[in-house]
Design a protein around this motif. Structure first.
Motif, mmCIF file in Angstrom:
data_model
loop_
_atom_site.group_PDB
_atom_site.id
_atom_site.type_symbol
_atom_site.label_atom_id
_atom_site.label_comp_id
_atom_site.label_asym_id
_atom_site.label_seq_id
_atom_site.Cartn_x
_atom_site.Cartn_y
_atom_site.Cartn_z
ATOM 1 N N GLN A 151 0.816 -1.207 0.000
ATOM 2 C CA GLN A 151 0.000 0.000 0.000
ATOM 3 C C GLN A 151 0.855 1.264 0.000
ATOM 4 N N VAL A 152 1.942 1.240 0.742
ATOM 5 C CA VAL A 152 2.861 2.375 0.828
ATOM 6 C C VAL A 152 4.093 2.008 0.012
ATOM 7 N N VAL A 153 4.416 2.844 -0.987
ATOM 8 C CA VAL A 153 5.474 2.480 -1.925
ATOM 9 C C VAL A 153 6.804 3.141 -1.601
ATOM 10 N N ILE A 154 7.857 2.471 -2.054
ATOM 11 C CA ILE A 154 9.216 2.985 -1.960
ATOM 12 C C ILE A 154 9.866 2.832 -3.336
ATOM 13 N N ASP A 155 11.006 3.489 -3.533
ATOM 14 C CA ASP A 155 11.729 3.361 -4.794
ATOM 15 C C ASP A 155 11.993 1.892 -5.102
ATOM 16 N N GLY A 156 11.761 1.528 -6.354
ATOM 17 C CA GLY A 156 11.978 0.152 -6.792
ATOM 18 C C GLY A 156 10.729 -0.705 -6.777
ATOM 19 N N ASP A 157 9.650 -0.224 -6.143
ATOM 20 C CA ASP A 157 8.398 -0.976 -6.197
ATOM 21 C C ASP A 157 7.865 -0.938 -7.620
ATOM 22 N N ILE A 158 7.015 -1.876 -7.944
ATOM 23 C CA ILE A 158 6.521 -2.062 -9.306
ATOM 24 C C ILE A 158 5.022 -1.831 -9.342
ATOM 25 N N TRP A 159 4.570 -1.094 -10.347
ATOM 26 C CA TRP A 159 3.144 -0.847 -10.557
ATOM 27 C C TRP A 159 2.678 -1.637 -11.764
ATOM 28 N N LEU A 160 1.534 -2.326 -11.616
ATOM 29 C CA LEU A 160 0.902 -3.023 -12.736
ATOM 30 C C LEU A 160 -0.400 -2.334 -13.081
ATOM 31 N N ASP A 161 -0.590 -2.075 -14.355
ATOM 32 C CA ASP A 161 -1.819 -1.462 -14.855
ATOM 33 C C ASP A 161 -2.970 -2.452 -14.688
ATOM 34 N N PRO A 162 -4.117 -2.001 -14.169
ATOM 35 C CA PRO A 162 -5.233 -2.927 -13.938
ATOM 36 C C PRO A 162 -5.939 -3.350 -15.228
ATOM 37 N N ASP A 163 -5.759 -2.603 -16.308
ATOM 38 C CA ASP A 163 -6.474 -2.882 -17.549
ATOM 39 C C ASP A 163 -5.620 -3.532 -18.629
ATOM 40 N N ASN A 164 -4.317 -3.396 -18.547
ATOM 41 C CA ASN A 164 -3.432 -3.941 -19.570
ATOM 42 C C ASN A 164 -2.235 -4.599 -18.895
ATOM 43 N N PRO A 165 -2.151 -5.930 -18.911
ATOM 44 C CA PRO A 165 -1.062 -6.618 -18.210
ATOM 45 C C PRO A 165 0.314 -6.380 -18.818
ATOM 46 N N LEU A 166 0.361 -5.731 -19.978
ATOM 47 C CA LEU A 166 1.654 -5.443 -20.594
ATOM 48 C C LEU A 166 2.229 -4.108 -20.132
ATOM 49 N N LEU A 167 1.417 -3.301 -19.428
ATOM 50 C CA LEU A 167 1.879 -1.998 -18.948
ATOM 51 C C LEU A 167 2.290 -2.083 -17.491
ATOM 52 N N MET A 168 3.478 -1.601 -17.207
ATOM 53 C CA MET A 168 4.002 -1.611 -15.845
ATOM 54 C C MET A 168 5.006 -0.496 -15.707
ATOM 55 N N ALA A 169 5.327 -0.149 -14.472
ATOM 56 C CA ALA A 169 6.258 0.945 -14.214
ATOM 57 C C ALA A 169 6.974 0.691 -12.893
ATOM 58 N N VAL A 170 8.050 1.441 -12.674
ATOM 59 C CA VAL A 170 8.836 1.339 -11.453
ATOM 60 C C VAL A 170 8.715 2.653 -10.693
ATOM 61 N N VAL A 171 8.482 2.552 -9.382
ATOM 62 C CA VAL A 171 8.367 3.730 -8.524
ATOM 63 C C VAL A 171 9.743 4.340 -8.305
ATOM 64 N N VAL A 172 9.788 5.681 -8.425
ATOM 65 C CA VAL A 172 11.011 6.420 -8.132
ATOM 66 C C VAL A 172 10.624 7.812 -7.644
ATOM 67 N N SER A 173 11.097 8.169 -6.484
ATOM 68 C CA SER A 173 10.885 9.504 -5.908
ATOM 69 C C SER A 173 9.413 9.911 -5.889
ATOM 70 N N GLY A 174 8.539 8.993 -5.505
ATOM 71 C CA GLY A 174 7.115 9.285 -5.379
ATOM 72 C C GLY A 174 6.377 9.350 -6.704
ATOM 73 N N ARG A 175 7.049 9.038 -7.784
ATOM 74 C CA ARG A 175 6.431 8.995 -9.112
ATOM 75 C C ARG A 175 6.703 7.625 -9.714
ATOM 76 N N VAL A 176 6.360 7.440 -10.981
ATOM 77 C CA VAL A 176 6.709 6.182 -11.650
ATOM 78 C C VAL A 176 7.459 6.482 -12.941
ATOM 79 N N LEU A 177 8.383 5.601 -13.252
ATOM 80 C CA LEU A 177 9.116 5.660 -14.503
ATOM 81 C C LEU A 177 8.254 4.998 -15.566
ATOM 82 N N GLY A 178 7.814 5.777 -16.535
ATOM 83 C CA GLY A 178 6.959 5.257 -17.593
ATOM 84 C C GLY A 178 7.429 5.716 -18.955
ATOM 85 N N VAL A 179 6.836 5.132 -19.980
ATOM 86 C CA VAL A 179 7.180 5.453 -21.358
ATOM 87 C C VAL A 179 6.618 6.825 -21.708
ATOM 88 N N ASN A 180 7.372 7.596 -22.497
ATOM 89 C CA ASN A 180 6.907 8.920 -22.903
ATOM 90 C C ASN A 180 5.829 8.824 -23.990
#
Length: 133
Positions: A79-108
């Protein structure tokens, strides 16, 4: 002794500094590198593919439907995230991101590189755990 946080940041910085490329610098590979890092392995992220279709075919050959299934196997929801945690999109299993500095690293928007995005409010965040076997 390696500093785990610094190593996570190195993976994230590599993603930001290099062009998006299937099999080297895409959201699935970045997530798998984080899992490998924490488990002291290289087997999950050592993949060769040049398209989504090739990547999925390689995963299916190993018994995975998509990379999200690997995340679910090697991680636990948080529930509470830290750098390096992983986010999975609930609608598309191919979309994911990594938490960094309270945000996520995602594709532009152009899908040719990575950038930081606001942390999503939908989906599940996972933390890598040491995998046994």
């Amino acid at each position: 002794m390696k500093n785990l946080h610094n190593e996570i940041m190195n993976i994230i910085q590599y993603a930001i500094d290099n062009p998006y490329q299937f099999g080297d610098n895409d959201c699935n590979i970045i997530v798998l590198r984080i899992i490998d890092l924490i488990n002291g392995t290289t087997t999950l992220s050592d993949r060769q593919y040049t398209s989504v279709q090739e990547g999925i075919a390689g995963l299916k050959a190993e018994g995975w439907n998509h990379t999200g299934k690997i995340v679910e196997q090697y991680c636990y929801p948080v529930q509470v995230v830290i750098d390096g945690d992983i986010w999975l999109d609930p609608d598309n299993p191919l979309l994911m991101a990594v938490v960094v500095s309270g945000r996520v690293l995602g594709v532009n928007e152009n899908h040719d590189g990575f950038e930081l995005h606001p942390k999503p409010t939908k989906g599940t965040f996972y933390r890598v755990r040491k995998h046994n076997g």
